[in-house]
Design an enzyme around this catalytic site. Structure first.
Site, PDB file in Angstrom:
ATOM      1  N   HIS A 101      -4.384 -14.679  10.251  1.00  0.00           N
ATOM      2  CA  HIS A 101      -3.767 -13.344  10.146  1.00  0.00           C
ATOM      3  C   HIS A 101      -4.687 -12.189  10.543  1.00  0.00           C
ATOM      4  O   HIS A 101      -4.380 -11.038  10.276  1.00  0.00           O
ATOM      5  CB  HIS A 101      -3.210 -13.070   8.743  1.00  0.00           C
ATOM      6  N   PRO A 144       0.829  -1.208   0.000  1.00  0.00           N
ATOM      7  CA  PRO A 144       0.000   0.000   0.000  1.00  0.00           C
ATOM      8  C   PRO A 144       0.866   1.261   0.000  1.00  0.00           C
ATOM      9  O   PRO A 144       1.802   1.364   0.770  1.00  0.00           O
ATOM     10  CB  PRO A 144      -0.780  -0.094   1.323  1.00  0.00           C
ATOM     11  N   GLU A 145       0.550   2.148  -0.883  1.00  0.00           N
ATOM     12  CA  GLU A 145       1.237   3.436  -0.953  1.00  0.00           C
ATOM     13  C   GLU A 145       0.293   4.505  -0.414  1.00  0.00           C
ATOM     14  O   GLU A 145      -0.845   4.203  -0.047  1.00  0.00           O
ATOM     15  CB  GLU A 145       1.610   3.727  -2.422  1.00  0.00           C
ATOM     16  N   ARG A 162       1.889 -10.758   6.536  1.00  0.00           N
ATOM     17  CA  ARG A 162       3.347 -10.683   6.725  1.00  0.00           C
ATOM     18  C   ARG A 162       3.746  -9.926   7.987  1.00  0.00           C
ATOM     19  O   ARG A 162       4.918  -9.869   8.319  1.00  0.00           O
ATOM     20  CB  ARG A 162       4.008 -10.080   5.481  1.00  0.00           C
TER      21      ARG A 162
END
Ligand SMILES: [Zn+2]
Length: 272
Positions: free
Chosen positions: A92, A2-3, A111
């Site tokens: 997760h 994600p930016e 992650r």
């Protein structure tokens, strides 16, 4: 990963669901994110009302009624989902924040490079946010600003604009595309770019980011309850990932350069 535009899209999607709501139960299933989730987070959040949301770079901030701010960073693979309480758990799903009115805010991150932290009101700044450059849409960010900051710098132009201490949000794709639109080569020394060229570049950085945010927004209609899938960069790419292909403007083959371990594509015809 994600930016800035995706984080802004998430903020806009989440905000209407959380504004004015009081926090109930907070469950931390796995605190081992990039920075550990504070042990006392559930106790500190409980009963607080979310008054507003904002974003600083890629950090999403939920402002609480006591002046504390919940910081959420999506890392590489993080997602902040708006669900209903009791939504089935998936692997997760690390943090659940229940809000009054039947809203569940869920942090999911395979992650675990993201973060869920508290920035307490008593602290003027948070260490993760200290030293960040201006927001691209702020008044502080301009061609004049870039020009003044870059004098005497020999760093490649692309590295200069991707440096978060210079400006936040100009990630690899956005930097490459903005440089193309401004007609400037990525490898050029930052100190050798003129004021007028920086004015155009600042405008193009804002333009590519704004377009990405706008498009992200259109994919977010069914954000609530959805699994968070979004396609945030759908605008036309002129150079990024197009090595060897013909430039969409002049037909010249797009070249690739490695600058600071990152590949940078540019058009030798359009960019000087
Ligand atoms: Zn070209």
């Amino acid at each position: 990963m994600p930016e800035l535009p995706e984080v802004e899209t998430v903020r806009r999607g989440v905000e209407p669901h959380v504004l004015g709501r009081r926090i109930g139960q907070v469950t931390v299933r796995d605190a081992r994110l990039r920075w550990p989730v504070p042990k006392n987070l559930p106790a500190l959040l409980r009963g607080r009302r979310i008054e507003s949301t904002s974003r600083r770079g890629k950090y999403l901030l939920l402002h609480l009624d006591n002046g504390d701010r919940l910081i959420v960073h999506l890392g590489m693979t993080g997602r902040l989902l708006v669900l209903q309480p009791g939504h089935p758990l998936r692997k997760h799903d690390h943090v659940d924040i229940e809000l009054e009115g039947g809203v569940l805010l869920r942090y999911h991150d395979p992650r675990r490079f993201g973060a869920v932290l508290l920035w307490v009101a008593a602290e003027a700044t948070h260490e993760l946010l200290a030293g960040m450059g201006p927001e691209p849409f702020s008044e502080e960010f301009s061609g004049d600003y870039l020009f003044a900051l870059s004098r005497g710098r020999s760093a490649p132009l692309k590295n200069f604009v991707m440096d978060g201490r210079v400006v936040v949000g100009a990630g690899n794709i956005y930097a490459a595309e903005a440089l193309f639109r401004a007609g400037l080569r990525p490898g050029r020394a930052a100190g050798r770019v003129t004021r007028v060229q920086y004015q155009l570049l600042a405008e193009k950085i804002r333009e590519v980011l704004a377009a990405a945010i706008e498009q992200g927004g259109t994919t977010l209609r069914d954000f609530a309850g959805a699994d968070g899938a979004s396609g945030y960069f759908q605008q036309k790419l002129y150079v990024y990932g197009r090595e060897g292909e013909a430039c969409l403007v002049c037909g010249t083959a797009i070249k690739r350069l490695v600058i600071g371990q990152r590949s940078s594509c540019f058009c030798p015809g359009c960019q000087k």
